[in-house]
Design a protein around this motif. Structure first.
Motif, short mmCIF file in Angstrom:
data_model
loop_
_atom_site.label_atom_id
_atom_site.label_comp_id
_atom_site.label_asym_id
_atom_site.label_seq_id
_atom_site.Cartn_x
_atom_site.Cartn_y
_atom_site.Cartn_z
N SER A 192 19.75 3.46 -7.68
CA SER A 192 18.69 3.93 -7.51
C SER A 192 17.70 4.74 -8.60
CB SER A 192 17.81 4.36 -6.36
OG SER A 192 18.41 3.89 -5.00
N LEU A 193 18.67 4.19 -10.03
CA LEU A 193 17.92 5.91 -11.07
C LEU A 193 16.59 5.24 -11.39
CD1 LEU A 193 18.18 8.15 -12.65
CD2 LEU A 193 19.57 6.96 -14.16
N THR A 194 17.11 3.38 -12.28
CA THR A 194 15.75 2.40 -12.65
C THR A 194 14.51 2.89 -11.74
OG1 THR A 194 17.05 1.64 -13.91
CG2 THR A 194 15.63 0.86 -13.91
N GLY A 195 15.00 2.34 -10.78
CA GLY A 195 14.01 2.27 -9.75
C GLY A 195 12.71 3.80 -9.61
N THR A 196 13.55 5.22 -9.84
CA THR A 196 12.81 6.21 -8.88
C THR A 196 12.20 6.80 -11.27
OG1 THR A 196 15.26 6.73 -8.24
CG2 THR A 196 14.34 8.53 -9.43
N LEU A 197 13.76 6.10 -11.63
CA LEU A 197 12.33 6.53 -13.17
C LEU A 197 10.62 5.53 -13.23
CD1 LEU A 197 15.11 7.34 -15.40
CD2 LEU A 197 13.60 8.92 -13.84
N GLN A 198 11.48 4.10 -12.88
CA GLN A 198 10.48 3.71 -13.58
C GLN A 198 9.40 2.74 -12.91
OE1 GLN A 198 11.56 1.09 -16.83
NE2 GLN A 198 10.02 -0.38 -16.94
N THR A 199 8.06 2.94 -12.40
CA THR A 199 7.30 2.20 -11.20
C THR A 199 6.77 1.21 -12.23
OG1 THR A 199 6.32 4.28 -11.68
CG2 THR A 199 4.98 3.09 -11.00
N ILE A 200 6.71 -0.01 -11.66
CA ILE A 200 6.21 -1.32 -11.82
C ILE A 200 5.41 -1.40 -10.84
CG2 ILE A 200 9.03 -1.83 -12.53
CD1 ILE A 200 8.29 -3.89 -9.41
N ALA A 201 4.60 -1.23 -10.22
CA ALA A 201 3.63 -0.95 -9.44
C ALA A 201 2.77 -0.09 -8.58
CB ALA A 201 3.91 -2.35 -8.26
N ARG A 202 1.37 0.84 -9.46
CA ARG A 202 1.11 1.69 -8.42
C ARG A 202 -0.47 1.19 -7.58
NH1 ARG A 202 1.46 3.11 -14.47
NH2 ARG A 202 -0.60 2.01 -15.09
N ASP A 203 -0.80 1.90 -6.96
CA ASP A 203 -2.16 1.91 -5.95
C ASP A 203 -1.37 0.99 -4.71
OD1 ASP A 203 -2.96 4.41 -6.57
OD2 ASP A 203 -4.16 3.27 -8.19
N VAL A 204 -0.20 0.88 -4.39
CA VAL A 204 0.08 -0.61 -3.91
C VAL A 204 -0.41 -0.53 -2.20
CG1 VAL A 204 1.97 -1.96 -2.87
CG2 VAL A 204 2.16 -0.50 -5.16
N LYS A 205 -0.98 -1.03 -1.83
CA LYS A 205 -2.08 -1.48 -0.25
C LYS A 205 -1.05 -2.34 0.04
CE LYS A 205 -5.91 -0.97 -2.09
NZ LYS A 205 -6.21 -0.44 -3.76
N ILE A 206 -0.88 -2.35 1.69
CA ILE A 206 -0.49 -3.85 2.53
C ILE A 206 -1.30 -3.65 3.45
CG2 ILE A 206 1.45 -4.76 3.50
CD1 ILE A 206 3.30 -2.18 1.28
N GLN A 207 -1.72 -4.92 3.75
CA GLN A 207 -2.22 -5.35 4.84
C GLN A 207 -2.34 -5.66 5.79
OE1 GLN A 207 -6.37 -6.99 4.23
NE2 GLN A 207 -7.04 -5.25 4.71
N VAL A 208 -1.91 -5.90 7.24
CA VAL A 208 -1.59 -6.62 8.08
C VAL A 208 -2.82 -7.50 9.30
CG1 VAL A 208 0.42 -6.78 9.69
CG2 VAL A 208 1.42 -6.05 7.46
N GLU A 209 -2.85 -8.69 8.92
CA GLU A 209 -3.82 -9.16 9.95
C GLU A 209 -3.29 -10.12 11.30
OE1 GLU A 209 -8.28 -11.05 9.70
OE2 GLU A 209 -6.90 -10.92 7.96
N PHE A 210 -3.36 -9.82 11.39
CA PHE A 210 -2.55 -10.74 13.71
C PHE A 210 -4.11 -11.49 13.95
CE2 PHE A 210 0.18 -6.39 13.11
CZ PHE A 210 1.66 -7.79 13.07
N ASP A 211 -3.62 -12.50 14.06
CA ASP A 211 -4.49 -13.58 14.43
C ASP A 211 -4.66 -13.12 15.89
OD1 ASP A 211 -5.42 -15.52 16.21
OD2 ASP A 211 -4.07 -17.47 15.12
N PRO A 212 -6.00 -13.10 16.69
CA PRO A 212 -5.70 -12.28 17.94
C PRO A 212 -5.60 -13.48 19.09
CG PRO A 212 -8.01 -12.94 16.88
CD PRO A 212 -6.70 -12.39 15.55
#
Length: 353
Positions: A192-212
């Motif tokens: 995992s070294l490349t991923g440990t050193l090189q960031t490809i995306a910053r301020d990543v936010k995930i939103q899950v919206e379920f159908d009521p």
């Protein structure tokens, strides 16, 4: 239900050159085989993976911080490894001074087209200088805005301060990992070294919206300290997490369906700053339900239930370690999963004593 995202994988030769500064805790609390000695072995693995275009500087801190090795080309790996081998435990723990010196070195050798990263190796215990998180965190945030990031790697058991190490990495816009065995060090610094050193995306936010209409109730398991308010999902000034090349992020939800269904149960959205283009991007995908769980998701459910039991969650009142073991044994395949099975067995043995 599992919601997962994975960053684009990059080959080692695609990685940017890295200007690294190791900040290493050599205080008395690190004087254990699974602390300073494991740090030395782990950094050997990391240095062995570096390219000639990379560089390494080393700062150590006990009662005070000092420069052990100025920025040195990875072409001279022997000089870097020799400096690491010289590490000896000394004094109390002035984490603030060590980090200040490390960031100053990273700033002096900064290259706009390279990865500029401070790597902290510590048990997270600070008892000299600014010992709380707040004073240290303010300066770390300032450097992160200048594209000098921080990764923290925790070592040791007992008085190990997991909270501080995670807070430091969060404010430093970097990643955090706990290393308790040499095999874990190999995984992080080899696979995992490349991923440990090189960031490809910053301020990543995930939103899950379920159908009521299709989901009666749901809850996110864990991630309490990563929660972002719904109204801040599209607020691009809101700080969030970082994703390295090839890194995976998994969220587990406990979901009660209105009725069994294979249909779309809602929508998952991902919003992030693209590290190369500097543009904000947003993706969306439907959340699809299944009537049966795959072995992978069943195993993850066992891990989640184990965590809920350890934290004495009210949601686990009807669960037991025996239930966890049964699920885990039925679905464990790889070495890491079998290690979890052994961990559950150890927990059961301890609880009986």
């Amino acid at each position: 239900m599992r919601i997962g995202i994975k960053g684009k994988e990059l080959h080692a030769q695609e990685r940017k050159p890295a200007n690294l500064v190791f900040v290493i805790d050599v205080s008395g609390s690190m004087n254990q085989e699974n602390r300073l000695e494991l740090v030395k072995k782990s950094l050997h693995v990391l240095v062995d993976q570096l390219q000639p275009t990379d560089s390494v500087g080393i700062v150590v801190y006990g009662s005070e911080g000092r420069v052990l090795l100025p920025p040195t080309s990875a072409e001279d790996k022997q000089a870097i490894l020799s400096a690491i081998d010289e590490l000896q435990p000394e004094g109390s723990t002035n984490a603030e001074e060590g980090l200040v010196l490390g960031y100053e070195m990273a700033a002096r050798s900064f290259k706009p087209t390279a990865i500029n990263r401070v790597i902290l190796c510590s048990d997270g215990v600070a008892n000299v200088g600014e010992t709380g998180a707040e004073g240290i965190l303010r300066s770390i945030e300032d450097y992160a805005r200048k594209d000098i990031y921080l990764s923290t790697f925790g070592f040791g058991m007992g008085n190990y301060n997991d909270v501080l190490m995670e807070q430091l990495a969060n404010k430093g816009e970097g990643n955090y990992a706990y290393i308790d065995t040499f095999s874990e060090a190999r995984r992080i610094f080899t696979e995992s070294l490349t991923g440990t050193l090189q960031t490809i995306a910053r301020d990543v936010k995930i939103q899950v919206e379920f159908d009521p209409k299709k989901v009666d109730s749901y809850r996110l398991i864990g991630y309490e300290n990563r929660d972002v308010r719904d109204k801040d999902f599209r607020n691009d000034k809101t700080d969030a997490g970082e994703i390295g090349a090839g890194h995976s992020v998994t969220a587990l939800y406990e979901v009660k369906l209105a009725s069994p269904a294979h249909t779309d149960l809602g929508t998952v959205r991902v919003r992030y700053h693209h590290a190369s283009s500097q543009k904000v991007e947003e993706l969306s995908e439907p959340v699809k339900g299944q009537n049966t769980l795959s072995p992978d998701v069943t195993f993850l459910a066992a891990v989640a239930e184990y965590g809920e039991i350890l934290r004495e969650s009210p949601y686990a009142e009807r669960s037991s370690l025996g239930d966890v073991l049964k699920l885990a044994e039925a679905t464990a395949t790889g070495e890491e999963q079998l290690e979890f099975v052994r961990l559950v067995k150890d927990s059961m043995a301890i609880s009986r004593n």
